[in-house]
Design a protein around this motif. Structure first.
Motif, PDB file in Angstrom:
ATOM      1  N   THR A  49      50.248  -9.302  92.703  1.00 39.10           N
ATOM      2  CA  THR A  49      50.714  -9.666  91.368  1.00 39.10           C
ATOM      3  C   THR A  49      51.384 -11.033  91.359  1.00 39.10           C
ATOM      4  O   THR A  49      51.219 -11.828  90.431  1.00 39.10           O
ATOM      5  N   GLY A  50      52.128 -11.333  92.426  1.00 41.34           N
ATOM      6  CA  GLY A  50      52.921 -12.560  92.475  1.00 41.34           C
ATOM      7  C   GLY A  50      52.190 -13.794  92.951  1.00 41.34           C
ATOM      8  O   GLY A  50      52.764 -14.885  92.979  1.00 41.34           O
ATOM      9  N   GLN A  51      50.911 -13.650  93.316  1.00 39.18           N
ATOM     10  CA  GLN A  51      50.165 -14.804  93.820  1.00 39.18           C
ATOM     11  C   GLN A  51      50.115 -15.936  92.793  1.00 39.18           C
ATOM     12  O   GLN A  51      49.754 -15.722  91.645  1.00 39.18           O
ATOM     13  N   GLN A  52      50.508 -17.151  93.232  1.00 35.92           N
ATOM     14  CA  GLN A  52      50.433 -18.373  92.423  1.00 35.92           C
ATOM     15  C   GLN A  52      51.229 -18.281  91.127  1.00 35.92           C
ATOM     16  O   GLN A  52      50.890 -18.929  90.132  1.00 35.92           O
ATOM     17  N   LEU A  53      52.298 -17.487  91.146  1.00 36.23           N
ATOM     18  CA  LEU A  53      53.174 -17.365  89.980  1.00 36.23           C
ATOM     19  C   LEU A  53      54.613 -17.627  90.393  1.00 36.23           C
ATOM     20  O   LEU A  53      54.980 -17.448  91.553  1.00 36.23           O
ATOM     21  N   SER A  55      58.596 -16.650  90.491  1.00 36.15           N
ATOM     22  CA  SER A  55      59.235 -15.338  90.723  1.00 36.15           C
ATOM     23  C   SER A  55      59.484 -14.609  89.411  1.00 36.15           C
ATOM     24  O   SER A  55      59.271 -13.397  89.312  1.00 36.15           O
ATOM     25  N   ALA A  56      59.906 -15.358  88.381  1.00 35.29           N
ATOM     26  CA  ALA A  56      60.219 -14.747  87.081  1.00 35.29           C
ATOM     27  C   ALA A  56      58.962 -14.176  86.433  1.00 35.29           C
ATOM     28  O   ALA A  56      58.967 -13.036  85.939  1.00 35.29           O
ATOM     29  N   ALA A  57      57.876 -14.946  86.439  1.00 32.47           N
ATOM     30  CA  ALA A  57      56.629 -14.481  85.827  1.00 32.47           C
ATOM     31  C   ALA A  57      56.077 -13.278  86.584  1.00 32.47           C
ATOM     32  O   ALA A  57      55.622 -12.298  85.978  1.00 32.47           O
ATOM     33  N   ALA A  58      56.137 -13.325  87.913  1.00 36.39           N
ATOM     34  CA  ALA A  58      55.636 -12.224  88.731  1.00 36.39           C
ATOM     35  C   ALA A  58      56.419 -10.941  88.464  1.00 36.39           C
ATOM     36  O   ALA A  58      55.831  -9.857  88.337  1.00 36.39           O
ATOM     37  N   SER A  59      57.742 -11.072  88.368  1.00 33.52           N
ATOM     38  CA  SER A  59      58.586  -9.896  88.111  1.00 33.52           C
ATOM     39  C   SER A  59      58.280  -9.281  86.748  1.00 33.52           C
ATOM     40  O   SER A  59      58.221  -8.053  86.604  1.00 33.52           O
ATOM     41  N   THR A  60      58.086 -10.128  85.742  1.00 33.36           N
ATOM     42  CA  THR A  60      57.781  -9.641  84.392  1.00 33.36           C
ATOM     43  C   THR A  60      56.490  -8.829  84.384  1.00 33.36           C
ATOM     44  O   THR A  60      56.432  -7.720  83.833  1.00 33.36           O
ATOM     45  N   ILE A  61      55.446  -9.365  85.002  1.00 32.31           N
ATOM     46  CA  ILE A  61      54.150  -8.685  85.016  1.00 32.31           C
ATOM     47  C   ILE A  61      54.212  -7.401  85.845  1.00 32.31           C
ATOM     48  O   ILE A  61      53.700  -6.352  85.434  1.00 32.31           O
ATOM     49  N   PHE A  62      54.884  -7.472  86.983  1.00 30.31           N
ATOM     50  CA  PHE A  62      54.995  -6.277  87.823  1.00 30.31           C
ATOM     51  C   PHE A  62      55.778  -5.178  87.104  1.00 30.31           C
ATOM     52  O   PHE A  62      55.401  -4.001  87.172  1.00 30.31           O
ATOM     53  N   ASN A  63      56.830  -5.539  86.407  1.00 29.32           N
ATOM     54  CA  ASN A  63      57.618  -4.542  85.663  1.00 29.32           C
ATOM     55  C   ASN A  63      56.812  -3.923  84.531  1.00 29.32           C
ATOM     56  O   ASN A  63      56.967  -2.735  84.232  1.00 29.32           O
ATOM     57  N   ARG A  64      55.946  -4.711  83.901  1.00 25.57           N
ATOM     58  CA  ARG A  64      55.062  -4.153  82.865  1.00 25.57           C
ATOM     59  C   ARG A  64      54.114  -3.135  83.473  1.00 25.57           C
ATOM     60  O   ARG A  64      53.833  -2.088  82.873  1.00 25.57           O
ATOM     61  N   LEU A  65      53.614  -3.449  84.671  1.00 29.13           N
ATOM     62  CA  LEU A  65      52.723  -2.515  85.352  1.00 29.13           C
ATOM     63  C   LEU A  65      53.454  -1.225  85.696  1.00 29.13           C
ATOM     64  O   LEU A  65      52.922  -0.119  85.522  1.00 29.13           O
ATOM     65  N   LYS A  66      54.690  -1.360  86.144  1.00 26.46           N
ATOM     66  CA  LYS A  66      55.500  -0.170  86.444  1.00 26.46           C
ATOM     67  C   LYS A  66      55.726   0.672  85.187  1.00 26.46           C
ATOM     68  O   LYS A  66      55.678   1.902  85.237  1.00 26.46           O
ATOM     69  N   GLU A  67      55.965  -0.001  84.076  1.00 24.09           N
ATOM     70  CA  GLU A  67      56.154   0.704  82.804  1.00 24.09           C
ATOM     71  C   GLU A  67      54.884   1.472  82.430  1.00 24.09           C
ATOM     72  O   GLU A  67      54.943   2.632  82.010  1.00 24.09           O
ATOM     73  N   LEU A  68      53.745   0.803  82.574  1.00 23.28           N
ATOM     74  CA  LEU A  68      52.468   1.437  82.250  1.00 23.28           C
ATOM     75  C   LEU A  68      52.267   2.702  83.074  1.00 23.28           C
ATOM     76  O   LEU A  68      51.772   3.720  82.569  1.00 23.28           O
ATOM     77  N   LEU A  69      52.677   2.653  84.344  1.00 25.70           N
ATOM     78  CA  LEU A  69      52.466   3.781  85.250  1.00 25.70           C
ATOM     79  C   LEU A  69      53.611   4.788  85.225  1.00 25.70           C
ATOM     80  O   LEU A  69      53.720   5.644  86.101  1.00 25.70           O
ATOM     81  N   GLY A  70      54.493   4.661  84.246  1.00 26.86           N
ATOM     82  CA  GLY A  70      55.566   5.631  84.083  1.00 26.86           C
ATOM     83  C   GLY A  70      56.742   5.426  85.003  1.00 26.86           C
ATOM     84  O   GLY A  70      57.478   6.372  85.298  1.00 26.86           O
ATOM     85  N   LYS A  71      56.929   4.163  85.471  1.00 23.57           N
ATOM     86  CA  LYS A  71      58.043   3.793  86.362  1.00 23.57           C
ATOM     87  C   LYS A  71      58.030   4.560  87.684  1.00 23.57           C
ATOM     88  O   LYS A  71      59.033   4.656  88.367  1.00 23.57           O
ATOM     89  N   LYS A  72      56.893   5.117  88.021  1.00 19.90           N
ATOM     90  CA  LYS A  72      56.770   5.821  89.292  1.00 19.90           C
ATOM     91  C   LYS A  72      56.358   4.835  90.379  1.00 19.90           C
ATOM     92  O   LYS A  72      55.968   3.706  90.103  1.00 19.90           O
ATOM     93  N   GLU A  73      56.469   5.289  91.642  1.00 21.76           N
ATOM     94  CA  GLU A  73      55.950   4.460  92.727  1.00 21.76           C
ATOM     95  C   GLU A  73      54.451   4.262  92.508  1.00 21.76           C
ATOM     96  O   GLU A  73      53.723   5.210  92.201  1.00 21.76           O
ATOM     97  N   ILE A  74      54.006   3.039  92.641  1.00 22.03           N
ATOM     98  CA  ILE A  74      52.592   2.735  92.428  1.00 22.03           C
ATOM     99  C   ILE A  74      51.794   3.239  93.623  1.00 22.03           C
ATOM    100  O   ILE A  74      52.041   2.853  94.767  1.00 22.03           O
ATOM    101  N   THR A  75      50.846   4.105  93.346  1.00 22.67           N
ATOM    102  CA  THR A  75      49.998   4.673  94.383  1.00 22.67           C
ATOM    103  C   THR A  75      48.530   4.408  94.029  1.00 22.67           C
ATOM    104  O   THR A  75      48.203   4.110  92.876  1.00 22.67           O
ATOM    105  N   PRO A  76      47.633   4.533  95.009  1.00 27.21           N
ATOM    106  CA  PRO A  76      46.212   4.359  94.701  1.00 27.21           C
ATOM    107  C   PRO A  76      45.713   5.307  93.610  1.00 27.21           C
ATOM    108  O   PRO A  76      44.947   4.895  92.727  1.00 27.21           O
TER     109      PRO A  76
END
Length: 210
Positions: A49-53, A55-76
Motif C-alpha cells: 500500500t505504501g509503495q511510492q507514497l 507516509s500520510a497518504a499510505a496511512s490514509t489508504i491503509f486505514n480505509r482498507l482496514k475500515e472496509l474489512l471491518g477493522k480486523k487483521e487483514i488476512t488472505p
C-alpha cells in the motif's frame, strides 16, 4: 534458524565510532528503538500500500482498507471476500489491488510461506520476496528490516535514504550509486539502524552539521 536480536544502542555506538557524520546525527537527534512489528500477511499488504507514497497518504489508504474489512487483521481470506472494485475505492491503484489479490492467493496456497521465510538469511529473504509480483527490492528490504528485525539491511530504492546520504555526505543534486555503496558499507553489520537514524533525521528537519 536465523537469529536477529539487535541491540539498538550497541548499534548506535558502533555507527558513531565508524562514521563521524552519522555520529553527529545520532548525538543530535537521539534516536529511539522502533517498536517491534508483527511479520504477517497484513504487514506485506501495508508495505505494498505504501509503495511510492508519502507516509500520510499510505496511512490514509491503509486505514480505509482496514475500515472496509471491518477493522480486523487483514488476512488472505478477508481480501478474497471482497471484490477488487471495493478495494480500489479505498484509494489503491489497479496494480496494487492486483498485487494484494495475488499475494492472498499465494498465502492461501502456501499457508506456511512466512514461517519458512523467517528462518532464512537476509539475502535469501529479499530474493525470495522479490519473486512475488508487486514486491521489489524496497518492499522486501522494508519487510526484512522492520518486521523480521534483520540488523544489516539497507533499503535500496528508498528515495528518502538517498536524499539523506546526498545531503549529509556530498551536498550535490545527484549522488552516484557507487558512492552510496562506499558510504553504506562502513555501517555493516548495522545498516538497519543507520537507515532508522537517517529516516528520523529527515523527519526532524534534516539539520546539517559543519
Amino acid at each position: 534458524m536465523v537469529t536477529n536480536d539487535l541491540n539498538f544502542y550497541e548499534a548506535l555506538v558502533h555507527l558513531s565510532n565508524k562514521d563521524k557524520i552519522l555520529g553527529k546525527v545520532i548525538k543530535e537527534i537521539k534516536p529511539e528503538e522502533p517498536e517491534k512489528r508483527e511479520p504477517n500477511f497484513e504487514s506485506l499488504v501495508r508495505i505494498i500500500t505504501g509503495q511510492q507514497l508519502s507516509s500520510a497518504a499510505a496511512s490514509t489508504i491503509f486505514n480505509r482498507l482496514k475500515e472496509l474489512l471491518g477493522k480486523k487483521e487483514i488476512t488472505p481470506l478477508l481480501i478474497k471476500a471482497f471484490k477488487p472494485q471495493q478495494i480500489l475505492k479505498c484509494g489503491l491503484s489497479n496494480a496494487k489491488t492486483k498485487y494484494i489479490q495475488n499475494l492472498a492467493d499465494l498465502f492461501l496456497e502456501q499457508p506456511s510461506y512466512l514461517d519458512e521465510l523467517k528462518n532464512k538469511e537476509s539475502k535469501n529473504i529479499i530474493e525470495g520476496l522479490q519473486k512475488i509480483k508487486g514486491i521489489g527490492i524496497w518492499s522486501a528490504s522494508i519487510f526484512a528490516l522492520f518486521y523480521l528485525n534483520h540488523p544489516d539491511i539497507f533499503a535500496w530504492g528508498d528515495v528518502s535514504l538517498k536524499k539523506a546520504i546526498r545531503l549529509l555526505y556530498e551536498d550535490v543534486e545527484v549522488i552516484e550509486h557507487e558512492r552510496v555503496i562506499e558510504i553504506t558499507s562502513k555501517w555493516t553489520p548495522y545498516r538497519s539502524t543507520a537507515c532508522i537514524v537517517l529516516w528520523k533525521w529527515l523527519d526532524e528537519g534534516a539539520v546539517k552539521f559543519s
